[in-house]
Design a protein around this motif. Structure first.
Motif: not given
Length: 289
Positions: A48, A50, A63, A70, A74, A76, A90
């Motif tokens: 993962r 972030i 993005t 995707k 994540t 932010v 999260l």
């Protein structure tokens, strides 16, 4: 304009993270997503990433760039100073790596209306987070001469530049980048101007750093980032500015030191152990490439 940004020290940074396929990593300055793309490429199905950035343009660009990943990524919109809160929201307690690419991006410099560049005429803005009300114009027109000197004092002719800014704004407000650049140029002797690059470069940099609290955020965040790392986790920070460099070196050396007893003590009585180990004792420098 397309958000194009060639990532500095791309492989050096990502390699330094020792990416685990199932690990959790945080890009605290996501930008166009260059480093994030390479980290994501090395993650497995359970890995993962972030990504945190305060710039809406960067969020949009990253993005799109990270669409192939995707399910692992994540993003932010925030400042990395809020990293603990972001991770808490999260449901993440600890991570395996955090990295920062400090400073301004080429996209921000090249987008004239963002007001970062002294080469294009635009409103004096320089906000990395455009949700903030305060701009560079507020600093240039509102700070006292001593406050202006304070933020640019590490550079030559700081007193003279501050004096010229105050003198000019008494005649009319300083509202654009070229207005300010011309004032700075006039404050520096012609002989000195001819010797180096653009005379406004360092003053613009100093105002941008002040406006966005870049040094304060860095100084206040390193201990938090270290605390959020799993055992064996990695922290990598790319610095461009001497004051950034000093903050990082001093902070990391302190966390790696351990014992805080006075040097004349024959034995350690504090019992403090190092919080981290420096993987690289000296900074990794960019290659010619």
């Amino acid at each position: 304009m397309i958000f194009e940004h060639k990532s500095v020290l791309l492989m050096e940074t990502v390699d330094s993270l020792n990416v685990k396929p199932d690990g959790i990593y945080v890009d605290g300055t996501l930008g166009g997503g260059g480093h994030a793309y390479e980290v994501s490429r090395r993650l497995g199905e359970k890995g993962r990433l972030i990504g945190i950035d305060q710039d809406a343009d960067a969020i949009a660009a990253a993005t799109e760039r990270l669409l192939p990943f995707k399910d692992k990524v994540t993003i932010v919109r925030s400042n990395y100073k809020n990293i603990r809160e972001v991770l808490f929201n999260l449901g993440i307690e600890k991570v395996d790596g955090i990295y920062l690419d400090l400073g301004v991006s080429s996209y921000q410099l090249d987008t004239a209306d963002r007001g970062f560049s002294y080469r294009e005429d635009a409103p004096l803005d320089m906000r990395m987070d455009q949700r903030n009300d305060k701009t560079a114009a507020d600093i240039v027109n509102g700070y006292s001469e001593m406050e202006l000197y304070r933020i640019i004092r590490d550079y030559g002719f700081a007193k003279n530049i501050a004096k010229h800014i105050v003198r000019e704004r008494e005649i009319h407000p300083i509202e654009t980048t070229l207005q300010l650049a011309e004032i700075i140029r006039g404050a520096i002797p012609a002989k000195i101007r001819a010797e180096g690059g653009h005379p406004a470069k360092r003053t613009f940099q100093a105002i941008r750093i002040e406006l966005n609290h870049e040094l304060d955020v860095l100084n206040d965040s390193i201990d938090t980032m270290i605390d959020l790392l799993n055992p064996g986790g990695r922290l990598s920070i790319i610095t461009f500015h001497s004051l950034e460099d000093r903050i990082v070196k001093t902070s990391l050396a302190g966390f790696a030191r351990g014992c805080t007893c006075p040097p004349d003590f024959p034995v350690c009585v504090c019992g403090k152990m190092p919080d981290i180990r420096l993987v690289n004792k000296k900074p990794i420098l960019p290659s010619a490439q």
